[in-house]
Motif scaffolding. Structure first.
Motif, short mmCIF file in Angstrom:
data_model
loop_
_atom_site.label_atom_id
_atom_site.label_comp_id
_atom_site.label_asym_id
_atom_site.label_seq_id
_atom_site.Cartn_x
_atom_site.Cartn_y
_atom_site.Cartn_z
N ALA A 132 -11.59 -6.82 -6.43
CA ALA A 132 -11.44 -6.29 -4.86
C ALA A 132 -10.17 -5.81 -4.59
O ALA A 132 -9.94 -5.28 -3.41
CB ALA A 132 -11.79 -7.54 -4.08
N GLY A 133 -9.05 -5.91 -5.18
CA GLY A 133 -7.90 -5.58 -4.80
C GLY A 133 -7.64 -4.16 -5.58
O GLY A 133 -6.38 -3.51 -5.37
N THR A 134 -8.74 -3.44 -6.16
CA THR A 134 -8.32 -2.17 -6.66
C THR A 134 -8.62 -0.96 -5.43
O THR A 134 -9.62 -0.87 -5.22
CB THR A 134 -9.39 -2.03 -7.82
OG1 THR A 134 -9.08 -2.76 -8.80
CG2 THR A 134 -8.98 -0.38 -8.21
N SER A 135 -7.57 -0.46 -4.94
CA SER A 135 -7.67 0.42 -3.76
C SER A 135 -7.87 1.80 -4.44
O SER A 135 -7.89 2.05 -5.79
CB SER A 135 -6.03 0.28 -3.19
OG SER A 135 -5.19 0.71 -3.76
N ALA A 188 0.74 -1.22 0.01
CA ALA A 188 0.02 -0.06 -0.28
C ALA A 188 0.82 1.16 -0.10
O ALA A 188 0.59 2.18 -0.68
CB ALA A 188 -0.87 0.03 1.25
N GLN A 189 1.93 1.19 0.70
CA GLN A 189 2.87 2.41 0.74
C GLN A 189 3.65 2.72 -0.56
O GLN A 189 3.46 3.98 -1.15
CB GLN A 189 4.16 2.17 1.86
CG GLN A 189 3.58 2.14 3.11
CD GLN A 189 4.68 1.68 4.06
OE1 GLN A 189 5.72 1.53 3.67
NE2 GLN A 189 4.23 1.45 5.46
N LEU A 204 -2.05 -10.90 -3.44
CA LEU A 204 -2.27 -11.35 -4.80
C LEU A 204 -3.58 -10.74 -5.37
O LEU A 204 -3.72 -10.26 -6.50
CB LEU A 204 -2.77 -13.15 -4.81
CG LEU A 204 -1.40 -13.67 -4.32
CD1 LEU A 204 -1.91 -15.36 -4.30
CD2 LEU A 204 -0.43 -13.56 -5.24
N SER A 205 -4.55 -10.44 -4.43
CA SER A 205 -5.86 -9.54 -4.94
C SER A 205 -5.50 -8.29 -5.41
O SER A 205 -6.07 -7.73 -6.53
CB SER A 205 -6.86 -9.62 -3.97
OG SER A 205 -7.96 -8.91 -4.28
N GLN A 206 -4.48 -7.80 -4.57
CA GLN A 206 -4.08 -6.52 -5.11
C GLN A 206 -3.17 -6.39 -6.19
O GLN A 206 -3.54 -5.54 -7.40
CB GLN A 206 -3.01 -5.80 -3.87
CG GLN A 206 -3.77 -5.25 -2.71
CD GLN A 206 -2.76 -4.81 -1.72
OE1 GLN A 206 -1.78 -4.05 -2.11
NE2 GLN A 206 -2.89 -5.27 -0.34
N ALA A 235 6.93 -3.96 -11.01
CA ALA A 235 7.69 -4.49 -10.03
C ALA A 235 6.88 -5.12 -8.77
O ALA A 235 7.39 -6.20 -8.63
CB ALA A 235 8.61 -3.52 -9.30
N ILE A 236 5.97 -4.49 -8.59
CA ILE A 236 4.78 -5.11 -7.56
C ILE A 236 4.37 -6.55 -7.86
O ILE A 236 4.44 -7.42 -7.30
CB ILE A 236 3.90 -4.29 -7.05
CG1 ILE A 236 4.41 -2.89 -6.52
CG2 ILE A 236 2.72 -5.20 -6.30
CD1 ILE A 236 3.27 -2.06 -5.92
N VAL A 237 3.91 -6.59 -9.20
CA VAL A 237 3.53 -7.72 -9.68
C VAL A 237 4.23 -8.82 -9.76
O VAL A 237 3.99 -9.84 -9.79
CB VAL A 237 2.53 -7.32 -11.02
CG1 VAL A 237 2.16 -8.57 -11.86
CG2 VAL A 237 1.31 -6.55 -10.88
N LYS A 238 5.47 -8.28 -10.21
CA LYS A 238 6.60 -9.38 -10.43
C LYS A 238 7.29 -10.08 -9.03
O LYS A 238 7.35 -11.26 -9.09
CB LYS A 238 7.83 -8.63 -11.15
CG LYS A 238 9.02 -9.55 -11.57
CD LYS A 238 10.12 -8.76 -12.33
CE LYS A 238 11.26 -9.62 -12.13
NZ LYS A 238 12.50 -9.00 -12.92
N GLU A 239 7.23 -9.35 -8.05
CA GLU A 239 8.13 -9.71 -6.99
C GLU A 239 7.07 -9.99 -5.90
O GLU A 239 7.63 -10.97 -4.99
CB GLU A 239 8.95 -8.47 -6.46
CG GLU A 239 9.90 -7.85 -7.21
CD GLU A 239 11.03 -8.96 -7.60
OE1 GLU A 239 11.13 -9.91 -7.06
OE2 GLU A 239 11.69 -8.90 -8.76
#
Length: 750
Positions: A323-326, A248-249, A295-297, A278-282
């Protein structure tokens, strides 16, 4: 070495030769007996060339790194009057980057010793300030070596070095707007070094020092290289972090800059999308972060990226809500869409850049996760004309689809039934087609014949269509796939594609293609087919109406050397099967003449000569030992293959001589075991010429006995070439100009 030598690569070449000696199990003992340290000290005199001095110090550093022997060299260095160590201490700040690099290299190798002598060395150079200066060095290689030294010294004896911790904090703690570009690069390079150290205390320390708040400033720097390096470090932090709140940060920090309406919004948008990639990859690779919520994010990020892609290309497709769309992610999506809809000039270029980065987000997600809804959107994008016109975008979408299918085939083979239709997409060019064919080979190999029958039938139709593509690279790739299928798959599987798919006519037709690369690939595909096919299909290839003597002759006479090589491979494959009774037909032999063989034996391309020698050895064995029929004997004798093979033993290439030597040795052994051809003798006896044949066989055997095979064998090693060069009178082989050290030296070849 002369100080007038201006080519540094000569020194590097000498160093590489010296390093080969260090592979010996007693190398250090031998070097010390040869008074290595005396030689090194002579290279460190005031009047020595700095390049020679740096080579000497680096080689000494290599000696320290030799397992189980390096300490002997280290002790020998310290037992002397420390001339070498004094030189290192005095030259760590040399004006020459090569010397600075050599001193760093020596100190890093000595760090393995970790004793009081090494501590005295690093204290003498004031290693905190010394490493800091080298991290800010103008030479990239010096900075890289300084980072390696920092990594080797940071964590020693089970704890972090407090002095180097102070160095890192001093380097990182400087106010960002007061940092120069080299300083920023040094900060980021230090971060990479610390994250690479596997000890948990160091990684925890690195995560504290390079927090998301601090990293954000580098992510949005004006310098592209700084941004790229910071994005790499963002990946490292996500890979190693165990704080679930960091996702989230990161998303919030990426969106905060994008909401600022500045002229740099385009850059901020691209950075935000790369950060999301990078988030999706790591995250899936980090067990500490890989929770259902995380994983939802990730899925929410992918849906946002797909929405951006569909908007760019005007595709009406409703992306499902996640549901992961903040709120922060939704804000990034809205800002990116608003940026592309803006009236600013160059909006099409901005849209293309944004679309590519969004596609990278989807591709990284598809590496680890298969989602049917995401795959459906990717298929729709692949069929879009605007995507097909953009080669970069098309490749990114195709990469994502291939990753999806590679994961999907593990669950069900039915997912792969879309592959033939993708292969038949004429918008996909050679690089993408090669990736698809690699996946096809994996898929066919992993499945039962019953499961893959329909798939192979559809695939053969698609490959047949691509063999008629207007682009020669595509035709070449399709032929390489056929060759790989015949070479890697069992023939029962490959037959379904090549024979049942009716691809043989297309492969043979490729031998007459206007593009030389396609002709060569067609010949190589036929060689692969002949090597794995059953007897029935092999005969079908040999009897093909378009593979007669004239076609083979044209191929052998091709002007391009690589086509000629492939043609000779094909002739040899046909001849080898014919001679061994696995094939009927003599077209392969009739395309050859004595003058043609003589000409190829003198071809400038040594690989053509190698293949010519193989064919000559085959013909000679056939003539003397394989029981040649009377109808073919006269033709083969006219070729004089045995005489030409003997003549090629004097070829300048040791590879050609190797083929000749192997062929002649095999024939000599055959004579000594069982004599010449019984069938040939019987044929000639019926013609009243047996005595002549016996004299001919005896004459050839006598020639074989006269050959000094041991001497020929000794000329086939690489060491013989070096000895030959050393035995040459070098002075007669040089043509010096008026300038010293400029000439044609035979030793330069080695």
């Amino acid at each position: 070495m002369s100080g007038k030598i201006v080519d540094d690569t000569r020194h590097e070449k000498v160093l590489s030769y010296m390093r080969l000696f260090l592979e010996s199990p007693t190398c250090i003992e031998q070097l010390l007996e040869w008074k290595l340290l005396d030689m090194v000290e002579s290279c460190l005199q005031l009047n020595s060339d700095y390049r020679v001095s740096s080579v000497a110090i680096r080689f000494l550093g290599d000696c320290l790194a030799v397992p189980q022997q390096g300490r002997d060299a280290w002790l020998a260095i310290n037992h002397r009057d420390q001339c070498i160590l004094r030189w290192v201490i005095e030259n760590v700040d040399s004006q020459h980057a090569l010397v600075r690099f050599a001193c760093l290299y020596f100190i890093r190798q000595a760090a393995v010793m970790a004793d009081e002598r090494f501590d005295g060395l690093v204290m003498a150079v004031d290693y905190q300030r010394f490493i800091l200066r080298r991290l800010l060095d103008s030479s990239y290689f010096v900075v890289t070596e300084a980072c390696a030294l920092l990594g080797s010294m940071f964590y020693r004896s089970g704890s972090m070095d407090s002095v180097l911790c102070g160095l890192v904090e001093r380097l990182v703690g400087r106010r960002f707007d007061a940092q120069s570009t080299p300083h920023k690069m040094a900060v980021l390079a230090t971060a990479v070094v610390l994250f690479a150290i596997p000890e948990e205390p160091v990684r925890t320390y690195a995560l504290e020092q390079f927090s998301q708040t601090r990293l954000e400033m580098y992510l949005f720097d004006d310098d592209r290289l700084i941004r790229d390096k910071a994005l790499d470090i963002l990946e490292l932090t996500l890979r190693l972090s165990s704080d679930s709140a960091c996702l989230a940060q990161v998303v919030e920090s990426l969106g905060s800059r994008l909401s600022q309406r500045t002229v740099k919004r385009k850059v901020y948008a691209l950075v935000a999308l790369r950060g999301l990639a990078a988030i999706v990859k790591e995250v899936p690779a980090n067990s500490a972060l890989c929770s259902p919520e995380a994983l939802s994010q990730c899925l929410g990020i992918v849906h946002s990226a797909l929405a951006i892609l569909l908007h760019v290309y005007g595709i009406q497709h409703q992306v499902p809500e996640s549901a992961g769309t903040s709120e922060a992610l939704a804000a990034i999506e809205m800002e990116v869409l608003d940026l592309m809809d803006g009236p600013q000039p160059g909006s099409s270029a901005i849209a293309n850049s944004v679309a590519c980065e969004a596609a990278r987000v989807v591709r990284e997600y598809c590496r680890t996760t298969f989602d049917q809804r995401v795959f459906a959107v990717l298929e729709q994008l692949l069929e879009n004309k605007a995507v097909q016109r953009n080669a970069q975008q098309l490749q990114l979408v195709l990469d994502a689809i291939i990753h999806c299918l590679r994961l999907a085939k593990q669950a069900s083979f039915s997912h792969l039934l879309v592959l033939p239709s993708i292969v038949a997409n004429f918008a996909i060019q050679a690089p993408g087609l090669k990736l698809l064919f690699d996946l096809v080979l994996e898929s066919i190999s992993d499945q039962d014949d019953a499961d893959s029958a329909q798939f192979v039938q559809l695939l053969a139709q698609s490959v047949k269509a691509r063999l008629a593509d207007v682009e020669w690279e595509v035709r070449d790739t399709a032929l390489e796939f056929i060759s790989a299928s015949a070479g890697t798959l069992e023939w029962t599987r490959a037959r379904g594609l090549i024979a049942d798919g009716d691809l043989l006519d297309d492969v043979v037709s490729a031998l007459s293609d206007t593009e030389e690369y396609v002709r060569a690939s067609g010949a190589q595909a036929l060689v692969a087919i002949l090597g794995s096919a059953d007897a029935e299909f092999r005969q079908l290839v040999a009897d093909h109406s378009s593979l007669g003597c004239r076609q083979l002759e044209q191929l052998v006479n091709d002007s391009e050397a690589f086509v000629k090589r492939a043609a000779l491979d094909l002739v040899y494959a046909l001849g080898d099967h014919a001679v061994n009774g696995r094939l009927e037909g003599r077209e392969w032999m009739q395309c050859l003449t004595y003058s043609k063989l003589y000409q190829m034996g003198d071809d400038p391309d040594f690989e053509v000569r190698v293949r010519c020698a193989k064919i000559l050895a085959l013909l000679a064995r056939w003539m003397h030992f394989a029981g040649i029929a009377a109808g073919d004997r006269a033709f083969v004798v006219e070729l004089q293959a045995d005489a030409l093979l003997l003549d090629m033993c004097r070829d300048s290439s040791r590879y050609v001589r190797r083929v000749c030597l192997d062929g002649l040795l095999e024939m000599k052994r055959s004579y000594e075991i069982g004599g010449g051809s019984e069938v040939a003798e019987a044929d000639e006896e019926r013609s009243g010429k047996r005595q002549t044949v016996e004299r001919g066989e005896e004459s050839f055997y006598r020639k074989l006995c006269d050959i000094d095979f041991a001497r020929l064998e000794s000329t086939l090693t690489a060491e013989h070439l070096y000895q030959e060069a050393l035995d040459t009178q070098v002075e007669k082989m040089m043509t010096e100009t008026q300038d010293p050290n400029i000439g044609n030296n035979i030793l330069d070849c080695y």
